[in-house]
Design a protein around this motif. Sequence first.
Motif, PDB file in Angstrom:
ATOM      1  N   HIS A 112       0.648  -1.478  -0.277  1.00  0.00           N
ATOM      2  CA  HIS A 112       0.189   0.030   0.029  1.00  0.00           C
ATOM      3  C   HIS A 112       1.114   1.246   0.188  1.00  0.00           C
ATOM      4  O   HIS A 112       0.587   2.405  -0.007  1.00  0.00           O
ATOM      5  N   GLY A 113       2.129   1.075   0.481  1.00  0.00           N
ATOM      6  CA  GLY A 113       3.094   2.608   0.502  1.00  0.00           C
ATOM      7  C   GLY A 113       2.890   3.238  -1.180  1.00  0.00           C
ATOM      8  O   GLY A 113       2.861   4.307  -0.929  1.00  0.00           O
ATOM      9  N   THR A 114       2.871   2.807  -1.933  1.00  0.00           N
ATOM     10  CA  THR A 114       3.278   3.377  -3.138  1.00  0.00           C
ATOM     11  C   THR A 114       1.662   4.492  -3.420  1.00  0.00           C
ATOM     12  O   THR A 114       1.523   5.408  -3.682  1.00  0.00           O
ATOM     13  N   ALA A 115       0.433   3.601  -3.255  1.00  0.00           N
ATOM     14  CA  ALA A 115      -0.645   4.338  -3.459  1.00  0.00           C
ATOM     15  C   ALA A 115      -1.505   5.386  -2.526  1.00  0.00           C
ATOM     16  O   ALA A 115      -1.768   6.141  -2.061  1.00  0.00           O
ATOM     17  N   LEU A 116      -0.809   5.029  -1.448  1.00  0.00           N
ATOM     18  CA  LEU A 116      -0.823   5.675  -0.353  1.00  0.00           C
ATOM     19  C   LEU A 116       0.558   6.553  -0.425  1.00  0.00           C
ATOM     20  O   LEU A 116      -0.400   8.331  -0.351  1.00  0.00           O
ATOM     21  N   MET A 117       1.515   6.624  -0.552  1.00  0.00           N
ATOM     22  CA  MET A 117       2.398   7.926  -1.177  1.00  0.00           C
ATOM     23  C   MET A 117       2.010   9.012  -2.734  1.00  0.00           C
ATOM     24  O   MET A 117       1.576  10.412  -2.151  1.00  0.00           O
ATOM     25  N   THR A 118       0.675   8.780  -3.400  1.00  0.00           N
ATOM     26  CA  THR A 118       0.216   9.006  -4.454  1.00  0.00           C
ATOM     27  C   THR A 118      -0.975   9.754  -4.457  1.00  0.00           C
ATOM     28  O   THR A 118      -1.106  10.635  -4.395  1.00  0.00           O
ATOM     29  N   PHE A 119      -1.735   9.153  -2.614  1.00  0.00           N
ATOM     30  CA  PHE A 119      -2.666   9.746  -2.112  1.00  0.00           C
ATOM     31  C   PHE A 119      -2.100  11.076  -1.151  1.00  0.00           C
ATOM     32  O   PHE A 119      -3.214  11.995  -1.893  1.00  0.00           O
ATOM     33  N   VAL A 120      -1.023  11.012  -1.158  1.00  0.00           N
ATOM     34  CA  VAL A 120      -1.118  12.174   0.320  1.00  0.00           C
ATOM     35  C   VAL A 120      -0.235  13.038  -0.658  1.00  0.00           C
ATOM     36  O   VAL A 120      -0.347  14.308  -0.621  1.00  0.00           O
ATOM     37  N   LEU A 121       0.873  12.839  -1.246  1.00  0.00           N
ATOM     38  CA  LEU A 121       0.435  14.217  -3.035  1.00  0.00           C
ATOM     39  C   LEU A 121       0.093  14.924  -2.851  1.00  0.00           C
ATOM     40  O   LEU A 121       0.645  15.938  -4.186  1.00  0.00           O
ATOM     41  N   ARG A 168       7.484  16.758  -1.140  1.00  0.00           N
ATOM     42  CA  ARG A 168       7.187  15.650  -1.027  1.00  0.00           C
ATOM     43  C   ARG A 168       7.498  14.647   0.071  1.00  0.00           C
ATOM     44  O   ARG A 168       8.255  13.814   0.800  1.00  0.00           O
ATOM     45  N   GLY A 169       8.603  16.371   0.984  1.00  0.00           N
ATOM     46  CA  GLY A 169       9.316  15.789   2.397  1.00  0.00           C
ATOM     47  C   GLY A 169       7.853  15.300   2.860  1.00  0.00           C
ATOM     48  O   GLY A 169       7.580  15.241   4.115  1.00  0.00           O
ATOM     49  N   ARG A 170       6.956  16.120   2.878  1.00  0.00           N
ATOM     50  CA  ARG A 170       5.843  16.510   4.116  1.00  0.00           C
ATOM     51  C   ARG A 170       5.412  15.110   3.701  1.00  0.00           C
ATOM     52  O   ARG A 170       4.494  14.431   4.639  1.00  0.00           O
ATOM     53  N   ALA A 171       4.757  14.499   2.653  1.00  0.00           N
ATOM     54  CA  ALA A 171       4.102  13.551   2.232  1.00  0.00           C
ATOM     55  C   ALA A 171       5.174  12.169   2.746  1.00  0.00           C
ATOM     56  O   ALA A 171       3.985  10.927   3.091  1.00  0.00           O
ATOM     57  N   GLU A 172       5.797  12.443   2.559  1.00  0.00           N
ATOM     58  CA  GLU A 172       7.020  11.360   3.451  1.00  0.00           C
ATOM     59  C   GLU A 172       6.689  10.772   4.672  1.00  0.00           C
ATOM     60  O   GLU A 172       6.653  10.103   5.436  1.00  0.00           O
ATOM     61  N   ASP A 173       7.419  12.066   5.376  1.00  0.00           N
ATOM     62  CA  ASP A 173       6.686  12.160   6.646  1.00  0.00           C
ATOM     63  C   ASP A 173       5.147  12.098   7.420  1.00  0.00           C
ATOM     64  O   ASP A 173       4.538  10.587   8.028  1.00  0.00           O
ATOM     65  N   VAL A 174       4.051  12.275   6.670  1.00  0.00           N
ATOM     66  CA  VAL A 174       2.574  12.133   7.025  1.00  0.00           C
ATOM     67  C   VAL A 174       2.443   9.923   6.426  1.00  0.00           C
ATOM     68  O   VAL A 174       2.413   9.315   6.994  1.00  0.00           O
ATOM     69  N   VAL A 175       3.371   9.627   5.118  1.00  0.00           N
ATOM     70  CA  VAL A 175       3.399   8.182   5.287  1.00  0.00           C
ATOM     71  C   VAL A 175       4.321   7.149   6.196  1.00  0.00           C
ATOM     72  O   VAL A 175       3.106   6.719   6.692  1.00  0.00           O
ATOM     73  N   GLN A 176       5.473   8.420   6.371  1.00  0.00           N
ATOM     74  CA  GLN A 176       5.918   8.042   7.010  1.00  0.00           C
ATOM     75  C   GLN A 176       4.931   7.494   8.553  1.00  0.00           C
ATOM     76  O   GLN A 176       4.561   6.372   9.504  1.00  0.00           O
ATOM     77  N   GLU A 177       4.501   8.680   9.200  1.00  0.00           N
ATOM     78  CA  GLU A 177       3.736   8.043  10.660  1.00  0.00           C
ATOM     79  C   GLU A 177       1.952   7.413  10.085  1.00  0.00           C
ATOM     80  O   GLU A 177       1.590   6.972  10.989  1.00  0.00           O
ATOM     81  N   THR A 178       2.168   7.415   8.879  1.00  0.00           N
ATOM     82  CA  THR A 178       0.429   6.702   9.270  1.00  0.00           C
ATOM     83  C   THR A 178       0.966   4.936   8.935  1.00  0.00           C
ATOM     84  O   THR A 178       0.370   4.538   9.306  1.00  0.00           O
ATOM     85  N   ARG A 213      -5.564  10.834   5.266  1.00  0.00           N
ATOM     86  CA  ARG A 213      -6.016  11.917   5.264  1.00  0.00           C
ATOM     87  C   ARG A 213      -6.596  13.103   6.759  1.00  0.00           C
ATOM     88  O   ARG A 213      -6.678  13.376   6.229  1.00  0.00           O
ATOM     89  N   ASN A 214      -6.381  11.653   7.692  1.00  0.00           N
ATOM     90  CA  ASN A 214      -7.173  12.805   9.101  1.00  0.00           C
ATOM     91  C   ASN A 214      -5.052  13.514   9.402  1.00  0.00           C
ATOM     92  O   ASN A 214      -5.287  14.525   9.504  1.00  0.00           O
ATOM     93  N   LEU A 215      -4.323  12.362   9.120  1.00  0.00           N
ATOM     94  CA  LEU A 215      -2.670  13.501   9.261  1.00  0.00           C
ATOM     95  C   LEU A 215      -2.560  14.939   8.750  1.00  0.00           C
ATOM     96  O   LEU A 215      -2.038  15.611   9.194  1.00  0.00           O
ATOM     97  N   VAL A 216      -3.138  14.204   7.132  1.00  0.00           N
ATOM     98  CA  VAL A 216      -2.758  15.802   6.471  1.00  0.00           C
ATOM     99  C   VAL A 216      -3.763  16.925   6.691  1.00  0.00           C
ATOM    100  O   VAL A 216      -3.442  18.146   6.670  1.00  0.00           O
ATOM    101  N   ILE A 217      -4.783  16.325   6.966  1.00  0.00           N
ATOM    102  CA  ILE A 217      -5.942  17.849   7.941  1.00  0.00           C
ATOM    103  C   ILE A 217      -5.476  18.231   8.795  1.00  0.00           C
ATOM    104  O   ILE A 217      -5.102  19.669   8.881  1.00  0.00           O
ATOM    105  N   ASP A 218      -4.404  17.376   9.727  1.00  0.00           N
ATOM    106  CA  ASP A 218      -3.577  18.028  10.921  1.00  0.00           C
ATOM    107  C   ASP A 218      -2.884  18.516  10.422  1.00  0.00           C
ATOM    108  O   ASP A 218      -2.697  20.036  11.034  1.00  0.00           O
ATOM    109  N   LEU A 219      -1.771  18.562   9.669  1.00  0.00           N
ATOM    110  CA  LEU A 219      -0.895  19.440   8.623  1.00  0.00           C
ATOM    111  C   LEU A 219      -1.837  20.914   8.513  1.00  0.00           C
ATOM    112  O   LEU A 219      -1.110  21.600   8.640  1.00  0.00           O
ATOM    113  N   TRP A 220      -2.698  20.837   7.580  1.00  0.00           N
ATOM    114  CA  TRP A 220      -3.457  21.728   7.037  1.00  0.00           C
ATOM    115  C   TRP A 220      -3.826  22.961   7.793  1.00  0.00           C
ATOM    116  O   TRP A 220      -3.205  23.569   8.493  1.00  0.00           O
TER     117      TRP A 220
END
Length: 163
Positions: A9-18, A24-34, A61-68
């Motif tokens: 699921h890592g690739t799909a998750l990264m695509t979703f977060v990007l 990209r660094g923030r996206a990688e942080d979100v995927v890592q935390e997920t 999704r929740n992590l990205v919303i928290d980030l925003w």
Amino acid sequence: MLTELYLRHGTALMTFVLRLVDDRGRAEDVVQETMLRGWRNLDKIDPSRGEPRAYLFAVARNLVIDLWRADARRPRLIGEDDASAAQSVGDRADAVVDAFVVEQALDRLSPEHRAVVDELYYRGATVTEAASTLGLRPGTVKSRSYYAIRILRTAFEEMGVER
């Protein structure tokens, strides 16, 4: 198990977060935390209880919303107009996430069910109009609409959407 989850699921998750963050660094942080949260809650992503991807996407999704939201709360050295424009970014994130979730749910419908949903809910047709357009009987349109809604409801539940 975590490695398997990441490989599947890592690739799909990264695509979703990007799609949701512009760095990209923030996206990688979100995927890592997920993935970290997934590892801490392995009991919640038991494949026998449902699709693990839905749980991981909901966490991301929740992590990205928290980030925003965190970005919106940080003080900035910008003008008043820029500040009000920055607050609307959170709304944009919600809209993008909602659109992605709806798109993913609609992809689960068969072409026949999708055609009925398009006619009734996107084009605003009545059951009779949709039946005429699709060359079906009105009862068939009602039946397909009913089952399409059930499929969508299940898909939203699996993706962690609560409304």
